[in-house]
Design an enzyme around this catalytic site. Structure first.
Site, PDB file in Angstrom:
ATOM      1  N   HIS A   1      11.866  -1.761  -1.331  1.00 26.34           N
ATOM      2  CA  HIS A   1      12.815  -1.690  -0.222  1.00 26.34           C
ATOM      3  C   HIS A   1      12.177  -0.969   0.949  1.00 26.34           C
ATOM      4  O   HIS A   1      11.173  -0.277   0.807  1.00 26.34           O
ATOM      5  CB  HIS A   1      14.127  -1.017  -0.648  1.00 26.34           C
ATOM      6  CG  HIS A   1      14.003   0.437  -1.009  1.00 26.34           C
ATOM      7  ND1 HIS A   1      13.198   0.888  -2.039  1.00 26.34           N
ATOM      8  CD2 HIS A   1      14.591   1.551  -0.492  1.00 26.34           C
ATOM      9  CE1 HIS A   1      13.308   2.212  -2.136  1.00 26.34           C
ATOM     10  NE2 HIS A   1      14.134   2.635  -1.207  1.00 26.34           N
TER      11      HIS A   1
ATOM     12  N   HIS B   1      12.544   1.724   2.785  1.00 31.05           N
ATOM     13  CA  HIS B   1      12.670   3.135   3.161  1.00 31.05           C
ATOM     14  C   HIS B   1      11.249   3.681   3.303  1.00 31.05           C
ATOM     15  O   HIS B   1      10.333   3.267   2.578  1.00 31.05           O
ATOM     16  CB  HIS B   1      13.459   3.913   2.102  1.00 31.05           C
ATOM     17  CG  HIS B   1      14.950   3.810   2.277  1.00 31.05           C
ATOM     18  ND1 HIS B   1      15.851   3.997   1.252  1.00 31.05           N
ATOM     19  CD2 HIS B   1      15.702   3.547   3.388  1.00 31.05           C
ATOM     20  CE1 HIS B   1      17.092   3.847   1.727  1.00 31.05           C
ATOM     21  NE2 HIS B   1      17.023   3.571   3.010  1.00 31.05           N
TER      22      HIS B   1
ATOM     23  N   ASP C   1       9.513   6.237   2.483  1.00 34.29           N
ATOM     24  CA  ASP C   1       8.699   6.776   1.399  1.00 34.29           C
ATOM     25  C   ASP C   1       8.182   5.680   0.459  1.00 34.29           C
ATOM     26  O   ASP C   1       7.462   5.977  -0.494  1.00 34.29           O
ATOM     27  CB  ASP C   1       9.463   7.852   0.619  1.00 34.29           C
ATOM     28  CG  ASP C   1      10.799   7.377   0.071  1.00 34.29           C
ATOM     29  OD1 ASP C   1      11.482   6.575   0.752  1.00 34.29           O
ATOM     30  OD2 ASP C   1      11.173   7.783  -1.043  1.00 34.29           O
ATOM     31  N   HIS C   2       8.535   4.440   0.752  1.00 40.18           N
ATOM     32  CA  HIS C   2       8.023   3.320  -0.050  1.00 40.18           C
ATOM     33  C   HIS C   2       7.087   2.407   0.751  1.00 40.18           C
ATOM     34  O   HIS C   2       6.506   1.484   0.179  1.00 40.18           O
ATOM     35  CB  HIS C   2       9.191   2.507  -0.632  1.00 40.18           C
ATOM     36  CG  HIS C   2      10.012   3.298  -1.609  1.00 40.18           C
ATOM     37  ND1 HIS C   2       9.987   3.082  -2.967  1.00 40.18           N
ATOM     38  CD2 HIS C   2      10.854   4.354  -1.420  1.00 40.18           C
ATOM     39  CE1 HIS C   2      10.790   3.953  -3.572  1.00 40.18           C
ATOM     40  NE2 HIS C   2      11.334   4.732  -2.646  1.00 40.18           N
TER      41      HIS C   2
ATOM     42  N   HIS D   1      21.187  -0.020  -4.101  1.00 40.12           N
ATOM     43  CA  HIS D   1      20.761   1.129  -3.296  1.00 40.12           C
ATOM     44  C   HIS D   1      21.433   1.027  -1.925  1.00 40.12           C
ATOM     45  O   HIS D   1      22.272   0.161  -1.708  1.00 40.12           O
ATOM     46  CB  HIS D   1      19.230   1.123  -3.224  1.00 40.12           C
ATOM     47  CG  HIS D   1      18.631   2.404  -2.729  1.00 40.12           C
ATOM     48  ND1 HIS D   1      19.057   3.647  -3.136  1.00 40.12           N
ATOM     49  CD2 HIS D   1      17.606   2.640  -1.859  1.00 40.12           C
ATOM     50  CE1 HIS D   1      18.332   4.577  -2.529  1.00 40.12           C
ATOM     51  NE2 HIS D   1      17.457   3.994  -1.746  1.00 40.12           N
TER      52      HIS D   1
ATOM     53  N   ASP E   1      14.330   2.222  -5.804  1.00 39.77           N
ATOM     54  CA  ASP E   1      15.406   3.181  -6.001  1.00 39.77           C
ATOM     55  C   ASP E   1      16.669   2.425  -6.417  1.00 39.77           C
ATOM     56  O   ASP E   1      16.942   1.339  -5.914  1.00 39.77           O
ATOM     57  CB  ASP E   1      15.679   3.928  -4.715  1.00 39.77           C
ATOM     58  CG  ASP E   1      14.473   4.723  -4.230  1.00 39.77           C
ATOM     59  OD1 ASP E   1      13.450   4.787  -4.907  1.00 39.77           O
ATOM     60  OD2 ASP E   1      14.548   5.278  -3.130  1.00 39.77           O
TER      61      ASP E   1
ATOM     62  N   HIS F   1      10.329   9.295  -9.211  1.00 38.99           N
ATOM     63  CA  HIS F   1      11.036   9.410  -7.926  1.00 38.99           C
ATOM     64  C   HIS F   1      11.833  10.716  -7.858  1.00 38.99           C
ATOM     65  O   HIS F   1      12.988  10.765  -7.456  1.00 38.99           O
ATOM     66  CB  HIS F   1      11.956   8.204  -7.678  1.00 38.99           C
ATOM     67  CG  HIS F   1      12.337   8.044  -6.228  1.00 38.99           C
ATOM     68  ND1 HIS F   1      13.502   8.548  -5.696  1.00 38.99           N
ATOM     69  CD2 HIS F   1      11.693   7.474  -5.180  1.00 38.99           C
ATOM     70  CE1 HIS F   1      13.561   8.268  -4.400  1.00 38.99           C
ATOM     71  NE2 HIS F   1      12.474   7.617  -4.066  1.00 38.99           N
TER      72      HIS F   1
END
Lengths: 304, 304
Positions: B63, B65, B67-68, B143, B213, B271
């Site tokens: 996804h 976000h 941090d990914h 999520h 997530d 995570h």
């Protein structure tokens, strides 16, 4: 003395290695942190080195190559997660809008603080920031795209008043600042005591210059004349002189030539190509021209 | 047996810490590396762990976000500097175009290879990649934005032919593959030897599922049923159950509940929120529900 120091967060070049992170450093002036460049992993380096994120004041981006900016999205996001409310100013060349605006629009709709972009001029020596301790100016470097070097210079300081003169002439507190600023003192009897009897000259204005990335370029010398500390890129050694010219970088010897021409007090070389596992030949090459040279290294702090 | 293993590059969450990098991992199937997620610093982790960049086959982004995905620009650039020519496919949700297209247009005009985006579907269980060793499928997670889990499953394998039968019936080499595929063997005299006399059943098809997530969501159970290894996020412990629900994450106990319902062989949790300096309470919380649980950790390799 007011703290004035430079901490290296990354001094590698385009390809990160196990030894070096991409470009980033912090200039600490009186507790405020000014970041220069922000390669990938910069926020991780700050964590690792125990730097408090909240002290970050503003960011100065020399040019829009990835190894100098790819850490911005993560850093900006994390500052939001940490609840920053103070505006963050980023000084950079105009191309930053193409990189940062889509990111801010997509990832930062609910950011807790404002990010303000201030665009650098491609030409001339320009004052871009000042507070009571420091002025920061930009000047052009010679690289493949629009690139600026930065000069951090302490503001003019007050003269030192001599304690024994305060006692001798019974100088009231309200006069002290005027005298530090150069005023003479007039006694109750009307006697004029000249300022140079009351004070000694101010401490010198310390200064730091950052020149990366850049080809050898003598036109920067007037801007960095006599600085206490010069960080100058030395991506390659003289054995790679052709590649150096082609890529718009400098050799260690060339960095030292600039340091010598500019009569700086100390030279730090960095932005090392990933090909050098051992940096001593680069250091030796620079020292042969300018002896007071040191290698940059992640975590290292240079006090001015 | 064909190598099939998972290496953790980062198992932290949004705020990186000195312990954890943001999300990324490598699934090694027969020497090809499939990357799942690419948080900031992923290429630095590959360097640090001695992973050869050239083995990277493709990238799967759960996804959009930060941090990914914030490691993608640096990784894509470095692969170019290293002279990659093979096309790089990135599987991700549609929002990636807003993030990656401006970056590619600005920084990668002369990239030595092509970056191909394949958009994931928001709904259903979909086969997204297959080769002779592996199939990779995506399925929806629950999520705050469009998010997919991934299932890596070995393709159906051949039966094992018994060496002593080859000798006994003098089976010619050209027949071996047919028999491994299930065919009977007909001897020179016309005798039909049934396949199950010649072979033993194929090795089981190993499988790995990545779920991060995601909030607790039993609808993923059919997709990950019986996998050998499940990576499931466990951002929080049960003491943060309200924050867990609000942020669309799972607790360690919830991850273990999913593992138990899906009857997986082994669970790895990751995570982790930056608030946990000691992860043992999370591990204990999960183990109370599903005993065969392990903590993810940067650099750790899980062999299937």
């Amino acid at each position: 003395m007011t703290p004035f120091k430079v901490q290296i967060l990354g001094c590698g070049s385009a390809l990160p290695t196990t030894m070096h992170n991409p470009s980033s450093q912090l200039v600490d002036v009186n507790g405020k942190l000014f970041m220069i460049d922000c390669g990938e992993g910069t926020q991780l380096q700050m964590r690792k080195l125990g730097v408090r994120m909240g002290r970050l004041h503003s960011i100065f981006i020399s040019h829009l190559h990835g190894d100098h900016v790819f850490g911005l999205p993560g850093l900006i996001s994390s500052l939001g997660l940490l609840g920053r409310t103070a505006e963050l100013t980023i000084y950079a060349h105009q191309e930053i809008e193409q990189f940062l605006t889509p990111f801010l629009n997509f990832f930062c709709k609910n950011l807790s603080y404002n990010v303000r972009l201030v665009l650098l001029k491609r030409k001339g020596y320009n004052l871009i920031y000042e507070n009571k301790s420091i002025t920061i100016s930009s000047f052009p470097l010679k690289h493949r795209i629009a690139t600026s070097g930065f000069l951090f210079k302490e503001t003019e300081k007050l003269r030192h008043i001599k304690r024994e003169m305060i006692d001798y002439y019974d100088i009231p507190i309200r006069e002290i600042n005027n005298i530090k600023n150069g005023a003479d003192f007039i006694t109750a009897k009307g006697e004029v005591v000249p300022n140079d009897r009351l004070t000694s000259p101010p401490s010198p204005q310390r200064s730091y210059a950052y020149c990366s990335d850049t080809a050898y370029d003598e036109s920067i010398v007037p801007h960095i004349k006599g600085v206490d500390l010069l960080y100058h890129e030395a991506t390659f050694s003289e054995s790679e002189i052709e590649r150096t010219a082609k890529t718009g970088h400098s050799t260690a010897r060339q960095a030292a030539e600039i340091a010598k021409l500019a009569e700086v007090k100390k030279l730090v070389i960095g932005h090392f190509s990933s090909r050098y596992k051992n940096l001593n030949p680069l250091l030796e090459e620079a020292k042969a021209v300018f002896d007071n040279t040191e290698l940059a290294e992640e975590g290292k702090i240079f006090e001015l």
